[in-house]
Design an enzyme around this catalytic site. Structure first.
Site, PDB file in Angstrom:
ATOM      1  N   CYS A   7       0.847  -1.203   0.000  1.00 14.83           N
ATOM      2  CA  CYS A   7       0.000   0.000   0.000  1.00 14.83           C
ATOM      3  C   CYS A   7       0.879   1.247   0.000  1.00 14.83           C
ATOM      4  O   CYS A   7       0.581   2.228  -0.691  1.00 14.83           O
ATOM      5  CB  CYS A   7      -0.939   0.009   1.208  1.00 14.83           C
ATOM      6  N   HIS A  46      -6.452  -2.814  -1.053  1.00 10.21           N
ATOM      7  CA  HIS A  46      -5.775  -3.737  -0.145  1.00 10.21           C
ATOM      8  C   HIS A  46      -6.628  -4.976   0.084  1.00 10.21           C
ATOM      9  O   HIS A  46      -7.725  -4.907   0.630  1.00 10.21           O
ATOM     10  CB  HIS A  46      -5.458  -3.091   1.208  1.00 10.21           C
ATOM     11  N   ASN A  87       1.500 -16.526  -4.208  1.00 11.55           N
ATOM     12  CA  ASN A  87       1.695 -17.256  -2.961  1.00 11.55           C
ATOM     13  C   ASN A  87       0.601 -16.838  -1.991  1.00 11.55           C
ATOM     14  O   ASN A  87       0.406 -15.651  -1.741  1.00 11.55           O
ATOM     15  CB  ASN A  87       3.068 -16.928  -2.364  1.00 11.55           C
ATOM     16  N   THR A  95       5.100 -13.586   2.003  1.00 12.40           N
ATOM     17  CA  THR A  95       5.775 -12.736   2.994  1.00 12.40           C
ATOM     18  C   THR A  95       5.138 -11.360   3.102  1.00 12.40           C
ATOM     19  O   THR A  95       5.280 -10.701   4.124  1.00 12.40           O
ATOM     20  CB  THR A  95       7.270 -12.565   2.659  1.00 12.40           C
ATOM     21  N   HIS A 100      -0.684 -10.260  -4.436  1.00 14.72           N
ATOM     22  CA  HIS A 100       0.216  -9.912  -5.539  1.00 14.72           C
ATOM     23  C   HIS A 100       0.489 -11.133  -6.395  1.00 14.72           C
ATOM     24  O   HIS A 100       0.491 -12.261  -5.906  1.00 14.72           O
ATOM     25  CB  HIS A 100       1.524  -9.308  -5.028  1.00 14.72           C
TER      26      HIS A 100
HETATM   27  P1  AMP Z   1       5.796 -13.261  -1.555  1.00  8.25           P
HETATM   28  O1  AMP Z   1       6.923 -14.074  -0.998  1.00  8.25           O
HETATM   29  O2  AMP Z   1       4.982 -13.973  -2.582  1.00  8.25           O
HETATM   30  O3  AMP Z   1       4.956 -12.622  -0.468  1.00  8.25           O
HETATM   31  O4  AMP Z   1       6.494 -12.093  -2.382  1.00  8.25           O
HETATM   32  C1  AMP Z   1       6.897 -10.872  -1.839  1.00  8.25           C
HETATM   33  C2  AMP Z   1       7.889 -10.300  -2.812  1.00  8.25           C
HETATM   34  O5  AMP Z   1       8.029  -8.917  -2.535  1.00  8.25           O
HETATM   35  C3  AMP Z   1       9.296 -10.906  -2.731  1.00  8.25           C
HETATM   36  O6  AMP Z   1       9.643 -11.488  -3.982  1.00  8.25           O
HETATM   37  C4  AMP Z   1      10.186  -9.718  -2.375  1.00  8.25           C
HETATM   38  O7  AMP Z   1      11.440  -9.754  -3.026  1.00  8.25           O
HETATM   39  C5  AMP Z   1       9.338  -8.547  -2.845  1.00  8.25           C
HETATM   40  N1  AMP Z   1       9.599  -7.284  -2.167  1.00  8.25           N
HETATM   41  C6  AMP Z   1       9.707  -7.051  -0.844  1.00  8.25           C
HETATM   42  N2  AMP Z   1       9.917  -5.755  -0.589  1.00  8.25           N
HETATM   43  C7  AMP Z   1       9.944  -5.133  -1.797  1.00  8.25           C
HETATM   44  C8  AMP Z   1      10.114  -3.769  -2.225  1.00  8.25           C
HETATM   45  N3  AMP Z   1      10.317  -2.785  -1.347  1.00  8.25           N
HETATM   46  N4  AMP Z   1      10.092  -3.504  -3.555  1.00  8.25           N
HETATM   47  C9  AMP Z   1       9.909  -4.498  -4.446  1.00  8.25           C
HETATM   48  N5  AMP Z   1       9.709  -5.798  -4.114  1.00  8.25           N
HETATM   49  C10 AMP Z   1       9.735  -6.102  -2.811  1.00  8.25           C
HETATM   50 ZN    ZN Z   2      -1.838  -3.281   1.259  1.00 10.78          ZN
END
Ligand code: AMP
Ligand code: ZN
Length: 114
Positions: A7, A46, A87, A95, A100
């Protein structure tokens, strides 16, 4: 939503490498790319994960996929192909709790899990 990383990225409070934006969707490069092309596509609304979508999000889910198609063409990966990953939850390794979709491309990918 306050304290949500994505967000904050959508609002421009945290910098990102924007690839695409429209009324419903924001897309940016993943900070830790797992492939030569690694883009995250997120709804501006969101929603924490796929478990939380409702009937009123049906149109939005379609918009996300239309955006993915446009982004693939824009990045020139539509011909060779790409993989979309979502995921959901801890076993999948989610994470960031803002829905997304990962677009991965630019390399011949290995085995599929399913
Ligand atoms: P997930 O593990 O599916 O929740 O994917 C989260 C993704 O967000 C991971 O691939 C991270 O590398 C990515 N990520 C985390 N912080 C950032 C950020 N500030 N800008 C771009 N990607 C991010
Ligand atoms: Zn959000």
């Amino acid at each position: 939503m306050e304290d949500c990383l994505f967000c904050k990225i959508i609002k421009g409070e945290i910098p990102s490498n924007k690839v695409y934006e429209d009324e419903y969707v924001y897309a940016f490069k993943d900070i830790e790319p797992a492939a030569p092309v690694h883009v995250l596509v997120v709804p501006k609304k969101h929603i924490s994960c796929l478990n939380e979508i409702t009937k009123e999000d049906e149109l939005l889910i379609g918009k996300i996929h239309m955006a993915i198609k446009k982004i693939a063409k824009q990045l020139g990966i539509d011909e060779d192909g790409y993989r979309i990953i979502n995921n959901c939850g801890k076993d999948a390794g989610q994470t960031v709790m803002h829905l997304h979709f990962h677009i991965l491309a630019g390399i011949k990918m290995g085995e599929k899990l399913v």
